[in-house]
Design an enzyme around this catalytic site. Structure first.
Site, short mmCIF file in Angstrom:
data_model
loop_
_atom_site.label_atom_id
_atom_site.label_comp_id
_atom_site.label_asym_id
_atom_site.label_seq_id
_atom_site.Cartn_x
_atom_site.Cartn_y
_atom_site.Cartn_z
N ASN A 222 0.80 -1.23 0.00
CA ASN A 222 0.00 0.00 0.00
C ASN A 222 0.83 1.28 0.00
O ASN A 222 0.39 2.34 0.45
CB ASN A 222 -1.04 -0.02 1.14
CG ASN A 222 -0.41 -0.07 2.50
OD1 ASN A 222 0.81 -0.16 2.63
ND2 ASN A 222 -1.24 0.00 3.52
N GLU B 173 7.72 6.48 16.67
CA GLU B 173 8.30 6.12 15.36
C GLU B 173 9.42 7.09 14.97
O GLU B 173 10.45 6.65 14.44
CB GLU B 173 7.19 6.07 14.31
CG GLU B 173 6.25 4.88 14.56
CD GLU B 173 5.00 4.85 13.68
OE1 GLU B 173 4.20 3.92 13.87
OE2 GLU B 173 4.82 5.75 12.83
P1 CMP Z 1 0.61 0.63 7.58
O1 CMP Z 1 -0.05 1.94 7.54
O2 CMP Z 1 2.08 0.56 7.35
O3 CMP Z 1 0.30 -0.05 8.99
C1 CMP Z 1 0.30 -1.43 9.16
C2 CMP Z 1 0.39 -2.18 7.89
O4 CMP Z 1 -0.01 -3.52 7.95
C3 CMP Z 1 -0.55 -1.57 6.87
O5 CMP Z 1 -0.08 -0.31 6.48
C4 CMP Z 1 -0.58 -2.63 5.81
O6 CMP Z 1 0.53 -2.54 4.92
C5 CMP Z 1 -0.42 -3.89 6.65
N1 CMP Z 1 -1.70 -4.60 6.76
C6 CMP Z 1 -2.76 -4.23 7.49
N2 CMP Z 1 -3.75 -5.14 7.35
C7 CMP Z 1 -3.27 -6.09 6.52
C8 CMP Z 1 -3.82 -7.29 5.98
N3 CMP Z 1 -5.06 -7.70 6.29
N4 CMP Z 1 -3.04 -8.03 5.15
C9 CMP Z 1 -1.79 -7.63 4.84
N5 CMP Z 1 -1.23 -6.49 5.33
C10 CMP Z 1 -1.96 -5.73 6.15
#
Ligand code: CMP
Length: 143
Positions: free
Chosen positions: A112, A126
């Site tokens: 993402n 962080e």
């Molecule tokens: P981030 O904002 O970096 O915070 C936690 C991360 O976990 C999130 O973005 C996603 O990249 C990852 N994440 C959250 N939910 C899922 C999921 N169901 N499957 C895979 N990755 C996830």
């Protein structure tokens, strides 16, 4: 002044989205206070995502974050934590509004593009982890 931690993830760096993402934060009016291109190891990535260690996707998430360099940044400005998350869009790109970074540039929750601190407290932690020496001292000779 409020600060947040923003990380452009390996997919965002690899796809050449760094300039676009920085431009969005700059044009909104936030100030860049720290910036580095860095490859982190497993132990560091596990520390950053420690709160998610019980999640089934934790190992995949860590593998992804260590798969290539990331751009770690400190951004500063009024309500930057909440507003930064609005610029980024919902965690799941399928739910992210058009116009947001994830809404425009991602389709997969596991890829993402970008991370932003979810609270002022998370931002403090962080920033402390990624920038142990703090923000870049600000000095200008351009009067
Ligand atoms: P981030 O904002 O970096 O915070 C936690 C991360 O976990 C999130 O973005 C996603 O990249 C990852 N994440 C959250 N939910 C899922 C999921 N169901 N499957 C895979 N990755 C996830």
């Amino acid at each position: 002044m409020e600060q947040t931690f923003i990380m452009i993830k390996p997919d965002g760096v690899q796809r050449g989205l760094v300039g676009e993402i920085i431009g969005r934060f700059e044009k909104k009016g936030f100030s860049l206070k720290g910036l580095k291109l860095i490859s982190v190891d497993r132990a560091f990535a596990e520390k950053h995502y420690a709160d998610l260690s019980a999640k089934p996707f934790f190992n995949g998430l860590v593998e992804y974050i260590i798969s290539g360099p990331v751009v770690a940044m400190i951004w500063e400005g009024k309500n930057v934590v909440v507003t930064g998350r609005k610029i980024i869009g919902a965690t799941n790109p399928s739910d992210a509004a058009p116009g947001t970074i994830r809404g425009e540039y991602a389709i997969d929750i596991g890829r993402n593009v970008i991370h932003g601190s979810d609270s002022v407290e998370s931002a403090r932690k962080e920033i402390g982890l990624w920038f142990p020496d703090g923000a870049v001292p600000w000095r200008s000779n351009l009067e």
